[in-house]
Write a protein that holds these residues in place. Structure first.
Motif, short mmCIF file in Angstrom:
data_model
loop_
_atom_site.label_atom_id
_atom_site.label_comp_id
_atom_site.label_asym_id
_atom_site.label_seq_id
_atom_site.Cartn_x
_atom_site.Cartn_y
_atom_site.Cartn_z
N GLY A 112 85.76 -2.68 61.54
CA GLY A 112 85.07 -2.86 62.81
C GLY A 112 85.03 -1.62 63.67
O GLY A 112 84.91 -1.70 64.90
N LEU A 113 85.07 -0.44 63.02
CA LEU A 113 85.04 0.82 63.75
C LEU A 113 83.80 1.61 63.35
O LEU A 113 83.32 1.52 62.21
N ASP A 114 83.31 2.42 64.27
CA ASP A 114 82.24 3.37 63.98
C ASP A 114 82.84 4.76 63.84
O ASP A 114 83.66 5.18 64.67
N LEU A 115 82.44 5.49 62.79
CA LEU A 115 82.88 6.87 62.62
C LEU A 115 82.07 7.75 63.57
O LEU A 115 80.87 7.95 63.39
N GLU A 116 82.73 8.27 64.61
CA GLU A 116 82.03 9.07 65.63
C GLU A 116 82.05 10.55 65.35
O GLU A 116 81.16 11.28 65.78
N ASP A 117 83.08 11.01 64.65
CA ASP A 117 83.18 12.46 64.42
C ASP A 117 84.03 12.72 63.19
O ASP A 117 84.93 11.95 62.85
N SER A 118 83.72 13.83 62.52
CA SER A 118 84.50 14.28 61.37
C SER A 118 84.54 15.81 61.42
O SER A 118 83.50 16.45 61.56
N GLN A 119 85.74 16.36 61.35
CA GLN A 119 85.89 17.82 61.41
C GLN A 119 86.71 18.30 60.21
O GLN A 119 87.56 17.57 59.70
N GLU A 120 86.46 19.52 59.81
CA GLU A 120 87.10 20.09 58.63
C GLU A 120 87.76 21.41 58.97
O GLU A 120 87.21 22.22 59.72
#
Length: 335
Positions: free
Chosen positions: A288-296
């Motif tokens: 029930g979560l939205d992926l808002e950001d991804s960093q590497e």
């Protein structure tokens, strides 16, 4: 939050005793055992236990078990904490006995730090080897702080808190912080580090990441830092973490991108060799979560095998809205 007259009278009676006020002043600085309080107050164990029982019954403090040890803390309820902090702020620095208690508390905390240093000396070589394979921790911490922002919030939960580092760096932002870890040795390290950093608005407890001993729908920020790769069921851990979030709350995960360093599985108990964005996004969606950001964060220098660190931010899909007709808060699910 409003309370009845009788409840307020009972609360005042529980706090209106010198030893119990001293105990509240001590617990406002961190969690303590009966042995700690006995040593600091110079009173017998039965007498200290009696005071603690009365404070528990009044709802001013809480208790949790950690193996054979029982720790006491200020209540998690905001109204009770505000009441206690208001009381102790007026006597702190103004009473010689309370000041002597604080000095003895410093001695108890130094003993914790000595135990933590001993544990670190035994395990430092293993941790340093893994750290050498990826970007420095401070770079990732800076990114987390930037991602979360500077706006204060009510509560934070750090699952698999380890050394308590995240509780320390986010402490200026949250009002109440909780760290959960299964290892009593690591909890000793975390308490020592939080004491040393002067963090008094956080506590750590022993508990399972799959069944944390905390209330649901209660945290604005939940963090899982370098923990998922030790778990046999990371999806379940994310699902459980999501259930602890308040509507619109955020889950921040830091772990490794997919890699092929098998020695981490063989020598360091890693169950998973990293995670892809697709895996995390799917697990977030199921929870029930939205992926808002991804960093590497790619490793620096050298041609030897290295680890890429990833940071993922998920947000609970529910929103809290105010009902203007009765000024109460209601939860609405976004379609």
């Amino acid at each position: 939050m409003h309370v009845s007259l009788d409840t307020m009278v009972d609360t005042l009676k529980a706090a209106a005793e010198s030893s119990r006020l001293r105990i509240l002043a001590l617990l406002s600085r961190g969690d303590l055992t009966v042995s700690d309080l006995t040593e600091i107050l110079g009173q017998s164990q039965p007498r200290v236990s009696r005071h603690l029982k009365l404070l528990l019954e009044a709802g001013l403090i809480g208790r949790y078990q950690e193996g054979s040890w029982a720790f006491f803390r200020l209540s998690d309820a905001d109204s009770a904490r505000d009441f206690v902090l208001g009381l102790v702020s007026s006597i702190r620095g103004a009473d010689p006995q309370v000041e002597r208690d604080q000095e003895r508390l410093g001695s108890v905390k130094r003993k914790r730090q000595d135990r933590a240093a001993e544990y670190f000396s035994v395990n430092a070589a293993s941790w340093d080897h893994i750290r050498s394979l990826h970007v420095p921790d401070r770079a990732v911490e800076a990114a987390m702080l930037k991602l979360v922002g500077k706006r204060p919030f009510q509560s934070m939960l750090d699952l698999g808190t380890g050394t308590g580092r995240l509780l320390e760096i986010f402490s200026p932002l949250y009002r109440r912080g909780v760290g959960i870890d299964m290892s009593r040795e690591m909890l000793t390290v975390a308490r020592a580090n939080l004491d040393k950093a002067g963090v008094s608005n956080a506590q750590v407890r022993q508990g399972d990441i799959f069944a944390p001993p905390v209330e649901r729908d209660a945290f604005d920020l939940v963090t899982i830092h370098q923990v998922l790769h030790y778990l046999d069921d990371p999806a379940r851990a994310i699902h459980e973490a999501a259930r602890l979030l308040r509507p619109a709350g955020r889950l921040v995960i830091v772990d490794f991108a997919p890699h092929t360093l098998e020695f981490l599985r063989d020598e360091h108990a890693h169950m998973r060799l990293g995670f892809s964005d697709r895996q995390i996004a799917d697990w977030f969606a199921e929870a029930g979560l939205d992926l808002e950001d991804s960093q590497e964060f790619e490793p620096r220098g050298g041609n030897e095998a290295r680890l890429t660190v990833k940071l993922w931010l998920g947000r609970d899909r529910r929103l809290l809205i105010a009902d203007p007709s009765n000024d109460t808060r209601q939860i609405r699910e976004i379609a």
